[in-house]
Design an enzyme around this catalytic site. Structure first.
Site, PDB file in Angstrom:
ATOM      1  N   SER A  90       0.871  -1.178   0.000  1.00 13.06           N
ATOM      2  CA  SER A  90       0.000   0.000   0.000  1.00 13.06           C
ATOM      3  C   SER A  90       0.905   1.224   0.000  1.00 13.06           C
ATOM      4  O   SER A  90       1.676   1.432   0.940  1.00 13.06           O
ATOM      5  CB  SER A  90      -0.874  -0.011   1.257  1.00 13.06           C
ATOM      6  OG  SER A  90      -1.212   1.307   1.594  1.00 13.06           O
TER       7      SER A  90
ATOM      8  N   HIS B  83      -1.138  -1.456  -4.306  1.00  8.65           N
ATOM      9  CA  HIS B  83      -2.437  -1.093  -3.731  1.00  8.65           C
ATOM     10  C   HIS B  83      -2.455   0.421  -3.483  1.00  8.65           C
ATOM     11  O   HIS B  83      -1.588   0.951  -2.787  1.00  8.65           O
ATOM     12  CB  HIS B  83      -2.612  -1.865  -2.416  1.00  8.65           C
ATOM     13  CG  HIS B  83      -3.890  -1.614  -1.699  1.00  8.65           C
ATOM     14  ND1 HIS B  83      -5.067  -2.274  -2.003  1.00  8.65           N
ATOM     15  CD2 HIS B  83      -4.195  -0.787  -0.664  1.00  8.65           C
ATOM     16  CE1 HIS B  83      -6.024  -1.869  -1.191  1.00  8.65           C
ATOM     17  NE2 HIS B  83      -5.522  -0.957  -0.369  1.00  8.65           N
TER      18      HIS B  83
ATOM     19  N   ASP C 117      -4.458   3.631  -2.044  1.00  5.80           N
ATOM     20  CA  ASP C 117      -5.518   4.030  -1.117  1.00  5.80           C
ATOM     21  C   ASP C 117      -5.986   5.449  -1.416  1.00  5.80           C
ATOM     22  O   ASP C 117      -5.264   6.413  -1.153  1.00  5.80           O
ATOM     23  CB  ASP C 117      -4.997   3.953   0.320  1.00  5.80           C
ATOM     24  CG  ASP C 117      -4.848   2.507   0.768  1.00  5.80           C
ATOM     25  OD1 ASP C 117      -5.841   1.763   0.695  1.00  5.80           O
ATOM     26  OD2 ASP C 117      -3.736   2.131   1.180  1.00  5.80           O
TER      27      ASP C 117
ATOM     28  N   MET D   7      -8.433   8.375  -0.505  1.00  6.02           N
ATOM     29  CA  MET D   7      -9.275   8.856   0.605  1.00  6.02           C
ATOM     30  C   MET D   7      -9.683  10.294   0.342  1.00  6.02           C
ATOM     31  O   MET D   7      -8.869  11.098  -0.115  1.00  6.02           O
ATOM     32  CB  MET D   7      -8.485   8.794   1.920  1.00  6.02           C
ATOM     33  CG  MET D   7      -7.892   7.428   2.209  1.00  6.02           C
ATOM     34  SD  MET D   7      -7.188   7.379   3.861  1.00  6.02           S
ATOM     35  CE  MET D   7      -6.287   5.825   3.789  1.00  6.02           C
TER      36      MET D   7
ATOM     37  N   MET E 242     -11.794   4.880  -0.806  1.00  9.15           N
ATOM     38  CA  MET E 242     -12.432   5.204   0.479  1.00  9.15           C
ATOM     39  C   MET E 242     -13.014   6.601   0.315  1.00  9.15           C
ATOM     40  O   MET E 242     -12.507   7.589   0.848  1.00  9.15           O
ATOM     41  CB  MET E 242     -11.388   5.146   1.604  1.00  9.15           C
ATOM     42  CG  MET E 242     -10.996   3.724   1.951  1.00  9.15           C
ATOM     43  SD  MET E 242      -9.428   3.641   2.829  1.00  9.15           S
ATOM     44  CE  MET E 242      -8.322   3.586   1.443  1.00  9.15           C
TER      45      MET E 242
ATOM     46  N   MET F 177     -11.649  -5.518   5.235  1.00 11.84           N
ATOM     47  CA  MET F 177     -10.810  -4.620   6.030  1.00 11.84           C
ATOM     48  C   MET F 177     -10.558  -5.251   7.401  1.00 11.84           C
ATOM     49  O   MET F 177     -11.479  -5.724   8.059  1.00 11.84           O
ATOM     50  CB  MET F 177     -11.498  -3.262   6.222  1.00 11.84           C
ATOM     51  CG  MET F 177     -11.665  -2.446   4.953  1.00 11.84           C
ATOM     52  SD  MET F 177     -10.123  -2.068   4.110  1.00 11.84           S
ATOM     53  CE  MET F 177      -9.271  -1.054   5.340  1.00 11.84           C
TER      54      MET F 177
ATOM     55  N   GLY G  17      -8.993   4.245   6.795  1.00  8.02           N
ATOM     56  CA  GLY G  17      -8.633   5.645   7.034  1.00  8.02           C
ATOM     57  C   GLY G  17      -7.159   5.903   7.267  1.00  8.02           C
ATOM     58  O   GLY G  17      -6.634   6.898   6.796  1.00  8.02           O
TER      59      GLY G  17
END
Ligand code: DX5
Ligand code: ZN
Length: 232
Positions: free
Chosen positions: A24, A49, A51, A53, A84, A153, A158
């Site tokens: 990530s 990966h 992420d 947000m 997310m 998850m 977050g």
């Protein structure tokens, strides 16, 4: 530039690689993104990966389509985007166009996810749903047959660096026994040398690792240790 990969090719690539560790990039050195990617390639990584947000669905804010696009230009690695964000219907297809190979969005953000899953598949990406540990698992289950992959998850989405929640193990195991070997199962949050083996034993194929990799000086050595624990 090579031809974009089809959804079927992505699914086949991910199935062929499993179990595999997905770094990530949340904690990577963004001032040297290309160098980070080369180091991960040298360490034998097959999939990254990402992420995303939005500061709304989760309190944290990261990056968007331009980073996916920039990565697509410099690597053939599979790009797995974890959205997310509060409004995946508005943005998910733009991530497909930016070069994502697989995209997951949260069931907490879209309670009727089937139309978006289908749109993403039609756009050539492997599509799936993510679920937080605190969310009722029954909200996800009816939609699993519509997913190419499911992201369980093991922390509340977050932030990186949180402790692994073992509820993920039960969920992985339940999905594996109910939906069979074809479904790609991903786990994200608190995966490290101590927890990675339990994840694979319970059916995880795609193991997202942030702090347990990026806080190490040598990615090759860290990957070797994680792979060893993953197989046991
Ligand atoms: C959390 C993110 C994860 C996270 C993983 O919201 O989805 O991908 O960065 O980081 P670690 O491995 O540190 O929990
Ligand atoms: Zn993630």
């Amino acid at each position: 530039m090579s031809e974009p990969r089809s959804r079927a090719q992505t699914i086949e690539t991910l199935r062929g690689a499993r179990p595999t560790i997905l770094p990530s990039l949340l904690l990577c050195d963004f001032a040297n993104l290309e160098r980070e990617v080369r180091l991960l390639e040298e360490a034998g990584v097959d999939c990254l990966h990402l992420d995303v947000m939005d500061g709304h669905f989760v309190p944290n804010l990261t990056y968007g389509m331009p980073i996916v696009d920039a990565l697509r230009k410099i690597t053939q690695l599979t790009l797995d985007v974890h959205l997310m964000i509060s409004d995946p219907s508005k943005y998910a297809e733009q991530f497909a166009d930016a070069g994502a190979n697989s995209i997951t969005f949260h069931i907490e953000a879209l309670s009727e996810p089937k139309p978006l899953l289908e749109k993403l598949k039609a756009r050539g990406v492997a599509a799936g749903l993510a679920i937080n540990p605190s969310t009722d698992f029954n909200r996800l289950l009816p939609f699993v047959p519509d997913c190419d992959l499911v992201l369980i998850m093991s922390v509340e989405a977050g932030f990186g660096g949180q402790a692994f929640n073992p509820i993920a193990l039960q969920r992985l195991s339940e999905l594996r026994s109910s939906f069979g070997p074809e479904l790609l199962l991903e786990v994200d949050g608190g995966v490290n040398e101590k927890t990675v083996g339990q994840c694979t034993v319970n059916g995880a194929d795609l193991l997202v690792v942030g702090s347990a990799l990026f806080r190490q000086a040598d990615y090759c050595q860290a990957m070797t240790r994680l792979r060893r624990e993953m197989q046991t």
